[in-house]
Write a protein that holds these residues in place. Sequence first.
Motif, PDB file in Angstrom:
ATOM      1  N   ILE A  91       0.806  -1.413  -0.079  1.00  0.00           N
ATOM      2  CA  ILE A  91      -0.030   0.049  -0.090  1.00  0.00           C
ATOM      3  C   ILE A  91       0.825   1.135  -0.095  1.00  0.00           C
ATOM      4  CG2 ILE A  91      -1.639   1.411   1.424  1.00  0.00           C
ATOM      5  CD1 ILE A  91      -2.767  -1.401   2.311  1.00  0.00           C
ATOM      6  N   LEU A  92       1.837   1.334   0.821  1.00  0.00           N
ATOM      7  CA  LEU A  92       2.735   2.233   0.736  1.00  0.00           C
ATOM      8  C   LEU A  92       3.648   2.804  -0.316  1.00  0.00           C
ATOM      9  CD1 LEU A  92       4.188   1.886   4.559  1.00  0.00           C
ATOM     10  CD2 LEU A  92       2.400   3.529   3.723  1.00  0.00           C
ATOM     11  N   ARG A  93       3.865   1.654  -1.226  1.00  0.00           N
ATOM     12  CA  ARG A  93       4.364   2.079  -2.367  1.00  0.00           C
ATOM     13  C   ARG A  93       3.602   2.973  -3.570  1.00  0.00           C
ATOM     14  NH1 ARG A  93       8.102  -1.875  -4.096  1.00  0.00           N
ATOM     15  NH2 ARG A  93       7.680  -1.791  -6.198  1.00  0.00           N
ATOM     16  N   VAL A  94       2.114   2.939  -3.304  1.00  0.00           N
ATOM     17  CA  VAL A  94       1.354   3.686  -3.962  1.00  0.00           C
ATOM     18  C   VAL A  94       0.735   5.033  -3.307  1.00  0.00           C
ATOM     19  CG1 VAL A  94       0.962   1.776  -5.555  1.00  0.00           C
ATOM     20  CG2 VAL A  94      -0.412   2.312  -3.568  1.00  0.00           C
ATOM     21  N   THR A  95       0.664   5.069  -2.099  1.00  0.00           N
ATOM     22  CA  THR A  95       0.377   6.318  -1.246  1.00  0.00           C
ATOM     23  C   THR A  95       1.140   6.342  -0.053  1.00  0.00           C
ATOM     24  OG1 THR A  95      -1.757   6.922  -0.257  1.00  0.00           O
ATOM     25  CG2 THR A  95      -1.177   4.660   0.113  1.00  0.00           C
ATOM     26  N   ASP A  96       0.524   7.383   0.711  1.00  0.00           N
ATOM     27  CA  ASP A  96       1.409   7.528   2.218  1.00  0.00           C
ATOM     28  C   ASP A  96       0.684   6.999   3.342  1.00  0.00           C
ATOM     29  OD1 ASP A  96      -0.838   9.017   2.534  1.00  0.00           O
ATOM     30  OD2 ASP A  96       0.081  11.080   2.363  1.00  0.00           O
ATOM     31  N   GLY A 152      -3.240   6.645   3.341  1.00  0.00           N
ATOM     32  CA  GLY A 152      -3.964   5.460   2.361  1.00  0.00           C
ATOM     33  C   GLY A 152      -3.956   4.278   3.250  1.00  0.00           C
ATOM     34  N   VAL A 153      -3.386   3.896   4.288  1.00  0.00           N
ATOM     35  CA  VAL A 153      -3.241   2.754   5.052  1.00  0.00           C
ATOM     36  C   VAL A 153      -4.617   2.732   5.809  1.00  0.00           C
ATOM     37  CG1 VAL A 153      -2.564   1.432   7.005  1.00  0.00           C
ATOM     38  CG2 VAL A 153      -0.811   2.352   5.099  1.00  0.00           C
ATOM     39  N   PHE A 154      -5.012   4.175   6.343  1.00  0.00           N
ATOM     40  CA  PHE A 154      -6.212   4.022   6.989  1.00  0.00           C
ATOM     41  C   PHE A 154      -7.703   4.227   6.069  1.00  0.00           C
ATOM     42  CE2 PHE A 154      -3.331   5.702  10.084  1.00  0.00           C
ATOM     43  CZ  PHE A 154      -3.390   4.893  11.149  1.00  0.00           C
ATOM     44  N   VAL A 155      -7.320   4.669   4.877  1.00  0.00           N
ATOM     45  CA  VAL A 155      -8.403   4.471   3.951  1.00  0.00           C
ATOM     46  C   VAL A 155      -8.600   3.054   3.457  1.00  0.00           C
ATOM     47  CG1 VAL A 155      -9.153   5.047   1.442  1.00  0.00           C
ATOM     48  CG2 VAL A 155      -7.950   7.006   2.838  1.00  0.00           C
ATOM     49  N   VAL A 156      -7.783   2.266   3.310  1.00  0.00           N
ATOM     50  CA  VAL A 156      -7.627   0.770   3.205  1.00  0.00           C
ATOM     51  C   VAL A 156      -8.355   0.102   4.144  1.00  0.00           C
ATOM     52  CG1 VAL A 156      -6.643  -1.384   2.745  1.00  0.00           C
ATOM     53  CG2 VAL A 156      -5.923   0.868   1.660  1.00  0.00           C
ATOM     54  N   LEU A 157      -7.968   0.314   5.407  1.00  0.00           N
ATOM     55  CA  LEU A 157      -8.694   0.001   6.631  1.00  0.00           C
ATOM     56  C   LEU A 157     -10.146   0.100   6.772  1.00  0.00           C
ATOM     57  CD1 LEU A 157      -5.638   0.499   9.553  1.00  0.00           C
ATOM     58  CD2 LEU A 157      -6.425  -1.741   8.325  1.00  0.00           C
ATOM     59  N   THR A 158     -10.407   1.381   6.526  1.00  0.00           N
ATOM     60  CA  THR A 158     -11.746   1.705   6.663  1.00  0.00           C
ATOM     61  C   THR A 158     -12.501   1.004   5.525  1.00  0.00           C
ATOM     62  OG1 THR A 158     -11.146   4.086   7.312  1.00  0.00           O
ATOM     63  CG2 THR A 158     -13.199   3.734   6.163  1.00  0.00           C
TER      64      THR A 158
END
Length: 293
Positions: free
Chosen positions: A38-43, A46-52
Amino acid sequence: RAVVRDLYDGVAMARFFSTLMLISGVAPIVAPLIGGQILRVTDWRGVFVVLTGIGAVLTALVWLRLPETLPPAERHRGGVKESLRTMRGLLADLPFTGYLLAGGFAFAALFAYVSASPFVVQEVYGASPQTFSLLFGLNSVGLVIAGQINGKLLVGRVRLDRVLACGLAVIVLAATALLLMATGVFGEVGLAPVAAALFVLMSAMGFTMPNTQALALLRTRHAAGSASALLGTTSFLIGAVASPLVGIAGERTAVPMAVVQLAAALVAGVCFMGLCRPWKAGAGPEGPEGGDH
């Protein structure tokens, strides 16, 4: 846990908790790999967006696909007052409280490992981030393997309380070895023996956590939801208290981690022996032969 208690009993329930341990063990291995991608394409946001998104999907799946598992004849209206009254009754059952506390303090030893191992392995023993990730994954594999041995080979053949006692004893021994190494009793030691002790400690969790849950819930058919709430809340509360203690002396020593792990394991053992009194128990999950309903 409450759903498992509704659907299974005896040996089948104990085995299913070991299957849940497989999921609990695989998650720490897979999650960092997914997070790295995930961190390869966002900061980090973005991790929290995915978790949401994951949370929303899981909520929808539970709402649409998970039916009520408690039989209609056993349902009641509930409410805060009734739940608190039920929990008070559960805590009055000394063996249940013993399993509750034994599982909670064993979980605290695990939390101490999760909180301190990045600093201990990398800062104290000089491992690279890649080596730490490998060791973390290996320890999770050990937990998974132990959980599957528990569910597929031991449940139904060996009394659950005996397996639990052995698991707690192994955690005590591993934590004692870590403390002796951290305090320099064996002189200067490298990463290998510390990693081996952590592997043994984590693997033993596969024999303790599913069995404390199974033994506790075997006593609570009438209140599986409240019992599950107590099990979860107690484990995370004790773990949350233990986690900050591992850094009390800074990042350059492994002594606090080992002390917290050893103290937690000893308290877990005392609670188990003092409150559950396994020598007076009825043997396996459902009687002397460990049979199933």
